[in-house]
Design a protein around this motif. Sequence first.
Motif, PDB file in Angstrom:
ATOM      1  N   ASP A 199      -3.168   4.840   6.385  1.00 13.78           N
ATOM      2  CA  ASP A 199      -3.740   4.812   5.040  1.00 13.78           C
ATOM      3  C   ASP A 199      -3.005   3.811   4.154  1.00 13.78           C
ATOM      4  O   ASP A 199      -3.623   3.104   3.356  1.00 13.78           O
ATOM      5  N   ALA A 200      -1.675   3.748   4.283  1.00 14.02           N
ATOM      6  CA  ALA A 200      -0.900   2.774   3.506  1.00 14.02           C
ATOM      7  C   ALA A 200      -1.278   1.347   3.899  1.00 14.02           C
ATOM      8  O   ALA A 200      -1.395   0.463   3.045  1.00 14.02           O
ATOM      9  N   ARG A 201      -1.494   1.127   5.194  1.00 14.52           N
ATOM     10  CA  ARG A 201      -1.924  -0.204   5.649  1.00 14.52           C
ATOM     11  C   ARG A 201      -3.274  -0.581   5.047  1.00 14.52           C
ATOM     12  O   ARG A 201      -3.471  -1.705   4.574  1.00 14.52           O
ATOM     13  N   THR A 202      -4.211   0.367   5.081  1.00 16.35           N
ATOM     14  CA  THR A 202      -5.552   0.103   4.554  1.00 16.35           C
ATOM     15  C   THR A 202      -5.499  -0.220   3.073  1.00 16.35           C
ATOM     16  O   THR A 202      -6.156  -1.159   2.603  1.00 16.35           O
ATOM     17  N   ILE A 246       0.861  -3.295  -6.107  1.00 18.63           N
ATOM     18  CA  ILE A 246       1.007  -2.015  -5.410  1.00 18.63           C
ATOM     19  C   ILE A 246      -0.272  -1.212  -5.591  1.00 18.63           C
ATOM     20  O   ILE A 246      -0.726  -0.989  -6.713  1.00 18.63           O
ATOM     21  N   ALA A 247      -0.855  -0.778  -4.469  1.00 18.83           N
ATOM     22  CA  ALA A 247      -2.096  -0.014  -4.493  1.00 18.83           C
ATOM     23  C   ALA A 247      -1.847   1.405  -4.025  1.00 18.83           C
ATOM     24  O   ALA A 247      -1.077   1.643  -3.088  1.00 18.83           O
ATOM     25  N   GLY A 254       0.845  -1.184   0.000  1.00 21.26           N
ATOM     26  CA  GLY A 254       0.000   0.000   0.000  1.00 21.26           C
ATOM     27  C   GLY A 254       0.877   1.229   0.000  1.00 21.26           C
ATOM     28  O   GLY A 254       1.788   1.346   0.827  1.00 21.26           O
ATOM     29  N   LEU A 255       0.646   2.146  -0.940  1.00 18.91           N
ATOM     30  CA  LEU A 255       1.488   3.341  -1.085  1.00 18.91           C
ATOM     31  C   LEU A 255       0.612   4.575  -0.960  1.00 18.91           C
ATOM     32  O   LEU A 255      -0.212   4.863  -1.828  1.00 18.91           O
ATOM     33  N   ASP A 256       0.769   5.304   0.140  1.00 19.73           N
ATOM     34  CA  ASP A 256       0.018   6.529   0.362  1.00 19.73           C
ATOM     35  C   ASP A 256       0.866   7.703  -0.116  1.00 19.73           C
ATOM     36  O   ASP A 256       1.856   8.076   0.532  1.00 19.73           O
ATOM     37  N   ALA A 295      -6.152  -4.138  -1.220  1.00 17.35           N
ATOM     38  CA  ALA A 295      -5.616  -4.698  -2.466  1.00 17.35           C
ATOM     39  C   ALA A 295      -5.359  -6.194  -2.336  1.00 17.35           C
ATOM     40  O   ALA A 295      -5.519  -6.947  -3.302  1.00 17.35           O
ATOM     41  N   ARG A 296      -4.970  -6.648  -1.158  1.00 17.10           N
ATOM     42  CA  ARG A 296      -4.712  -8.073  -0.949  1.00 17.10           C
ATOM     43  C   ARG A 296      -6.003  -8.884  -0.933  1.00 17.10           C
ATOM     44  O   ARG A 296      -6.076  -9.982  -1.497  1.00 17.10           O
TER      45      ARG A 296
END
Length: 365
Positions: free
Chosen positions: A110-113, A66-67, A22-24, A118-119
Amino acid sequence: MQKISTMRTSGKNIFQGQLTIGLDLGDRSSAYCVLNEAGEIVLEHKLATTPEAMKQVFGSLPRCRIAMETGTHSPWVSRLLTALGHEVIVGHAQKVRLITKSRRKDDRLDARTLARLARIDPALLSPVKHRSAQAQLHLTEIRARAVLVSARTALVNAARGLVKSYGERLRKCGTQQFGRETTSGLSTGLREALEPLLREVESLNERIQEYDRRIEKMAKQTYPETALLKQVKGVGDLIATTYVLTLEDPHRFRKSRDAGCFVGLQPGRRNSGESEPQMRISKEGDEYLRTLLVQGAHYILGPFGKDSDLRRWGQKLSARGGKNAKKRAVVAVARKLAVLLHRLWVSGEVYEPLRNSRKAMSAAA
């Protein structure tokens, strides 16, 4: 925290198997969270939002999912990560409610979410597809023109307001005709006070005309399909080119009717039991294209619009009366226009303005 290239667990590289990231994205720095196949967090870190940093961190990783969310930096970042071989999912920022409606917002969470959604199922992110770099570059010219038009409108409105405060008025004219000659009826003091402002308006008119020439050249040389769209009176180079660049791939829609939904001109729906209230349009999609389509609808329904099935249909809606009938008719015609342009683009047909009317007359005869 250790660098990504040296992270190890019990002597084994933790970056094995299917990874989800996850990429914020932030303006200066971005947070990312890496999940392994079991959904465990194996790394959380930050990096600079620059191409060099993105390549350094993600270039050495095996193919990952990557989301990220839509935003200012998402177009170039998604293209870069795709070029590095990763599966990139760009989520619709306004539809990821676990982030937009969260009471605990920070980059790390947010990156965790994003990684967890996405997973589990990428569809939960309401993924969107960014346009190509060339289309984005050409759209930049169109958006730059829109900024100049907005600045010109603000200056003209300011000039008219300033003059009214002295009990005088500037003569009526369009913003593109607005210049120093419009002050001919003013007092000498006011003309001198407004002189620099009016020179700026004239300069903006020249720059806007320059963009108009560039857009016309772009349409002819790079996007010849715009000629199909310009068959509709009220659709010029600006609307046709913006439409083609925004949709980019006409075959992304199964039906032409979906084009109206894409630009946010479809009424919302909220069915509950026997209740089905009338709702406003969704206003999703590209706001500028929607504005241009509405302008095209105003022309079609206006005094200079040519006779056509679309014009007749819109006039019937407007004639029904009721509150805001004319405004609703304009929006409805704009939606029909979006559908019509897509149909012409896909089929390559010659546009017949009164096709349906002639069929009806033939059937009645």
